[in-house]
Each structure stands twice: as structure tokens, then as C-alpha cells.
Write an enzyme that holds these catalytic residues in place. Structure first.
Site, PDB file in Angstrom:
ATOM      1  N   TYR A 275     -78.750   5.003  36.457  1.00  0.00           N
ATOM      2  CA  TYR A 275     -79.715   5.821  37.210  1.00  0.00           C
ATOM      3  C   TYR A 275     -81.142   5.345  36.913  1.00  0.00           C
ATOM      4  O   TYR A 275     -81.928   5.088  37.840  1.00  0.00           O
ATOM      5  CB  TYR A 275     -79.549   7.297  36.837  1.00  0.00           C
ATOM      6  CG  TYR A 275     -80.548   8.213  37.508  1.00  0.00           C
ATOM      7  CD1 TYR A 275     -80.360   8.635  38.824  1.00  0.00           C
ATOM      8  CD2 TYR A 275     -81.686   8.663  36.831  1.00  0.00           C
ATOM      9  CE1 TYR A 275     -81.281   9.471  39.449  1.00  0.00           C
ATOM     10  CE2 TYR A 275     -82.606   9.499  37.445  1.00  0.00           C
ATOM     11  CZ  TYR A 275     -82.404   9.902  38.755  1.00  0.00           C
ATOM     12  OH  TYR A 275     -83.323  10.724  39.369  1.00  0.00           O
TER      13      TYR A 275
ATOM     14  N   GLY B  58     -82.736  12.798  52.595  1.00  0.00           N
ATOM     15  CA  GLY B  58     -82.488  13.854  51.614  1.00  0.00           C
ATOM     16  C   GLY B  58     -83.372  15.059  51.884  1.00  0.00           C
ATOM     17  O   GLY B  58     -83.717  15.806  50.966  1.00  0.00           O
TER      18      GLY B  58
ATOM     19  N   SER C   5     -82.291  19.175  51.084  1.00  0.00           N
ATOM     20  CA  SER C   5     -82.114  19.800  49.760  1.00  0.00           C
ATOM     21  C   SER C   5     -83.293  19.455  48.845  1.00  0.00           C
ATOM     22  O   SER C   5     -83.979  18.444  49.053  1.00  0.00           O
ATOM     23  CB  SER C   5     -80.809  19.267  49.132  1.00  0.00           C
ATOM     24  OG  SER C   5     -80.569  19.847  47.877  1.00  0.00           O
ATOM     25  N   GLY C   6     -83.520  20.308  47.862  1.00  0.00           N
ATOM     26  CA  GLY C   6     -84.408  20.003  46.736  1.00  0.00           C
ATOM     27  C   GLY C   6     -85.793  19.502  47.093  1.00  0.00           C
ATOM     28  O   GLY C   6     -86.521  20.107  47.892  1.00  0.00           O
ATOM     29  N   ILE C   7     -86.167  18.377  46.495  1.00  0.00           N
ATOM     30  CA  ILE C   7     -87.517  17.821  46.646  1.00  0.00           C
ATOM     31  C   ILE C   7     -87.784  17.423  48.101  1.00  0.00           C
ATOM     32  O   ILE C   7     -88.876  17.643  48.632  1.00  0.00           O
ATOM     33  CB  ILE C   7     -87.683  16.591  45.708  1.00  0.00           C
ATOM     34  CG1 ILE C   7     -87.659  17.040  44.237  1.00  0.00           C
ATOM     35  CG2 ILE C   7     -88.955  15.822  46.038  1.00  0.00           C
ATOM     36  CD1 ILE C   7     -87.513  15.900  43.227  1.00  0.00           C
TER      37      ILE C   7
HETATM   38  P1  NAP Z   1     -80.826  17.186  45.519  1.00  0.00           P
HETATM   39  O1  NAP Z   1     -81.294  18.573  45.728  1.00  0.00           O
HETATM   40  O2  NAP Z   1     -79.437  16.936  45.033  1.00  0.00           O
HETATM   41  O3  NAP Z   1     -81.113  16.354  46.840  1.00  0.00           O
HETATM   42  C1  NAP Z   1     -80.619  15.067  47.035  1.00  0.00           C
HETATM   43  C2  NAP Z   1     -80.722  14.776  48.495  1.00  0.00           C
HETATM   44  O4  NAP Z   1     -80.339  13.422  48.728  1.00  0.00           O
HETATM   45  C3  NAP Z   1     -79.819  15.673  49.339  1.00  0.00           C
HETATM   46  O5  NAP Z   1     -80.519  16.069  50.480  1.00  0.00           O
HETATM   47  C4  NAP Z   1     -78.673  14.749  49.700  1.00  0.00           C
HETATM   48  O6  NAP Z   1     -78.100  15.061  50.955  1.00  0.00           O
HETATM   49  C5  NAP Z   1     -79.398  13.417  49.799  1.00  0.00           C
HETATM   50  N1  NAP Z   1     -78.469  12.300  49.632  1.00  0.00           N
HETATM   51  C6  NAP Z   1     -77.809  11.931  48.517  1.00  0.00           C
HETATM   52  N2  NAP Z   1     -77.044  10.873  48.771  1.00  0.00           N
HETATM   53  C7  NAP Z   1     -77.219  10.568  50.081  1.00  0.00           C
HETATM   54  C8  NAP Z   1     -76.687   9.582  50.939  1.00  0.00           C
HETATM   55  N3  NAP Z   1     -75.804   8.670  50.517  1.00  0.00           N
HETATM   56  N4  NAP Z   1     -77.108   9.568  52.235  1.00  0.00           N
HETATM   57  C9  NAP Z   1     -77.995  10.486  52.694  1.00  0.00           C
HETATM   58  N5  NAP Z   1     -78.516  11.445  51.926  1.00  0.00           N
HETATM   59  C10 NAP Z   1     -78.135  11.492  50.638  1.00  0.00           C
HETATM   60  O7  NAP Z   1     -81.741  16.443  44.447  1.00  0.00           O
HETATM   61  P2  NAP Z   1     -83.331  16.304  44.250  1.00  0.00           P
HETATM   62  O8  NAP Z   1     -83.569  16.668  42.825  1.00  0.00           O
HETATM   63  O9  NAP Z   1     -84.089  16.929  45.316  1.00  0.00           O
HETATM   64  O10 NAP Z   1     -83.437  14.709  44.346  1.00  0.00           O
HETATM   65  C11 NAP Z   1     -84.172  14.032  45.331  1.00  0.00           C
HETATM   66  C12 NAP Z   1     -84.646  12.713  44.748  1.00  0.00           C
HETATM   67  O11 NAP Z   1     -85.492  12.994  43.629  1.00  0.00           O
HETATM   68  C13 NAP Z   1     -83.546  11.806  44.232  1.00  0.00           C
HETATM   69  O12 NAP Z   1     -83.819  10.469  44.577  1.00  0.00           O
HETATM   70  C14 NAP Z   1     -83.629  11.986  42.721  1.00  0.00           C
HETATM   71  O13 NAP Z   1     -83.165  10.863  42.018  1.00  0.00           O
HETATM   72  C15 NAP Z   1     -85.136  12.171  42.560  1.00  0.00           C
HETATM   73  N6  NAP Z   1     -85.503  12.805  41.285  1.00  0.00           N
HETATM   74  C16 NAP Z   1     -85.055  14.059  40.990  1.00  0.00           C
HETATM   75  C17 NAP Z   1     -85.410  14.621  39.765  1.00  0.00           C
HETATM   76  C18 NAP Z   1     -84.946  15.995  39.359  1.00  0.00           C
HETATM   77  O14 NAP Z   1     -85.089  16.349  38.166  1.00  0.00           O
HETATM   78  N7  NAP Z   1     -84.442  16.820  40.256  1.00  0.00           N
HETATM   79  C19 NAP Z   1     -86.221  13.897  38.873  1.00  0.00           C
HETATM   80  C20 NAP Z   1     -86.650  12.631  39.226  1.00  0.00           C
HETATM   81  C21 NAP Z   1     -86.290  12.086  40.450  1.00  0.00           C
HETATM   82  P3  NAP Z   1     -76.594  15.674  51.038  1.00  0.00           P
HETATM   83  O15 NAP Z   1     -76.635  16.966  50.261  1.00  0.00           O
HETATM   84  O16 NAP Z   1     -76.407  15.870  52.495  1.00  0.00           O
HETATM   85  O17 NAP Z   1     -75.704  14.652  50.420  1.00  0.00           O
END
Ligand code: NAP
Length: 247
Positions: A148, A13, A16-18
């Protein structure tokens, strides 16, 4: 700081994002960084913008994870830091949840993370570090996000077990638990702008510190856990949530 000079970091991941914020931070601190994701466009764009190696893989499929590590081994060799971060966020109340919805989240957030770590083992250097991305909701009972939250509670638990099992190899495993973090994850929910704004407004009221986290707020914690600064931190959870879980 150059805490990752000479080290190789893999971030699922990371496009994107984190994950992306963490990739940028580790790279600035000297690491060679491999980002993994599904979307070829963002993978290519971020790799060329920041000098990452990009690998396309769906972590919900174990065969993809195996191929991913074979490609990583061929392109960059062994791994020092793994951030198992890829995940999806979706909500549905208990009464409306389908088997497909359940499997989709569990396959990526739990099974995907589990095998991301298992299949990394032959490629990780002893003395390395693994950080798992959980969430502050792993201790919450917020309606609508039962699956989740359950996957994230499982991830928090796995940090303990993995830490114990990898102790003989001096590979430290810890979890980071972000709170509400401003990333593209919320744009993927299929909500209208008005619905998204209403959700953000309601969510913000739960955050004692009064703002959402930036992805870099979380990346700073991941970099700490992955570095030798955290040499005595094992099986722990670093909650970075503006107080949601504490106050
Ligand atoms: P994000 O911007 O949507 O990023 C998610 C990343 O995971 C993307 O790079 C996506 O790649 C990748 N991903 C998802 N499904 C995948 C798969 N099957 N195989 C490979 N890559 C996959 O979201 P984010 O907020 O940065 O989230 C990152 C992590 O932080 C997640 O585990 C999320 O649960 C956790 N988190 C987020 C928050 C929040 O508020 N944002 C809070 C707590 C925890 P593609 O775009 O290529 O699919």
C-alpha cells in the site's frame, strides 16, 4: 465561495469517504460532478441524494476506464477537474504476501490511477487541474503495509512527472496526502469490531493532533488544489495528516 461555477469535475471513488466528501464540496461550490465507483447501490444513492452523474467502472481495468470516459463525454462533455482518488487499503506482512494480494492493490492504486489520468487526457480542458490521492504513509515504513505504502509513494512521484508533462497544456497536477481519515475504508478490512477498535486506538496514538481526520478535512485540501487559489502550486504534495508525517 463558487470556485467551480461552470466547471465539470470527475471523482473516482466518489461514492464513498474522501471522494464523496469532495464531490459534495465541489458541487456546493458550483461544479457539475461525475462520481465513479464499482458499487451500483452507493453510486445510485449518492447520485440521487446530491445530483451527481454516476458512472460504474472498475479502475483496475483499462477497458473499463476507456468506457467510463466515453460515457462521461456523452453525458457531460469535457472535464475541468479530475480527482484520481479510488483506492484500496489492505495489510499483510512481507512474509505472507501472495501474488494475488500484490496485484490487487497495485492494479487499483497504481495502474488504475495511472490510466485514469492517461485516458482522461483527450477529455480534459487545457488549464484544468488534476489531484492525485496519495497518503502520508508514502514516507513511512510502518510494518504490514509495504505494498500500500509503495503504491502511494509511486502516486506522489507521478504527481511530479504528470505535472511536468502536462505543463504545455497548463493542466496543473498535485497530490494530496491524507493521514488517518475516518471513512468506510477501515470497515472493509474484514476485522471484528473489537479488532477494529484496537487498531483505531493504536493508530490514534500516532496522530499528534489527537483525532482522526474527517473526510471533509481532506476534501477542503483537494478543493484548494483543484481551484484557482492554487494557481501557482504545481507537482506538489499537500499533506493533511494532523502532523503524523511532520512531528
Ligand atoms: P473508501 O471510503 O473505502 O472509498 C474508496 C473509494 O474507492 C470507494 O468509492 C470505492 O468504490 C472506490 N474504489 C476502490 N476500488 C475501486 C476500483 N477498482 N474501481 C473504482 N472505484 C474503486 O476509502 P477512503 O478512505 O475514502 O479512500 C479514498 C482514497 O484515500 C484511497 O485512495 C485511499 O488510499 C486514500 N487514503 C485514505 C486514507 C484514510 O485513512 N481513509 C488515508 C490516506 C489515503 P466502491 O465502493 O464502489 O468500490
Amino acid at each position: 465561495m463558487n470556485r467551480f461555477e461552470g466547471k465539470t469535475a470527475v471523482i473516482t471513488g466518489g461514492n464513498s469517504g474522501i471522494g464523496l466528501a469532495t464531490a459534495i464540496r465541489l458541487k456546493k461550490e458550483g461544479a457539475r460532478v461525475v462520481i465513479v465507483g464499482r458499487d451500483p447501490k452507493t453510486l445510485a444513492a449518492e447520485a440521487s441524494a446530491h445530483g451527481f452523474v454516476a458512472i460504474q467502472a472498475d479502475v483496475g481495468k483499462v477497458a473499463d476506464i476507456e468506457r467510463m470516459y466515453a460515457e462521461i463525454a456523452a453525458k457531460v462533455g469535457r472535464i475541468d477537474v479530475l480527482f484520481a482518488n479510488a483506492g484500496v487499503y489492505r495489510s499483510a506482512p512481507l512474509a505472507d504476501t501472495t501474488e494475488e494480494f500484490f496485484d490487487d492493490i497495485v492494479d487499483i492504486n497504481l495502474k488504475g490511477l495511472y490510466f485514469t489520468v492517461q485516458k482522461a487526457l483527450p477529455h480534459l480542458n487545457d488549464g484544468g487541474a488534476i489531484v492525485l490521492n496519495s497518503s502520508t504513509v508514502n514516507t513511512k515504513g510502518w510494518p504490514g503495509i509495504g505494498i500500500y505504502s509503495a503504491t502511494k509513494a509511486a502516486v506522489r512521484s507521478l504527481a511530479r512527472t504528470f505535472a511536468a508533462e502536462l505543463l504545455p497544456r497548463k493542466i496543473r497536477v498535485n497530490a494530496v496526502s491524507p493521514g488517518a481519515t475516518f471513512t468506510p475504508i477501515f470497515g472493509r478490512l474484514g476485522l471484528s469490531e473489537a479488532e477494529l477498535n484496537a487498531t483505531a486506538e493504536a493508530l490514534l496514538k500516532t496522530v499528534p493532533i489527537g483525532r482522526f481526520a474527517t473526510a471533509d478535512d481532506i476534501a477542503a485540501g483537494v478543493a484548494y488544489l483543484a481551484s484557482d487559489d492554487a494557481a501557482y502550486v504545481l507537482g506538489a504534495e499537500l499533506t493533511i495528516d494532523g502532523g503524523i508525517g511532520q512531528i
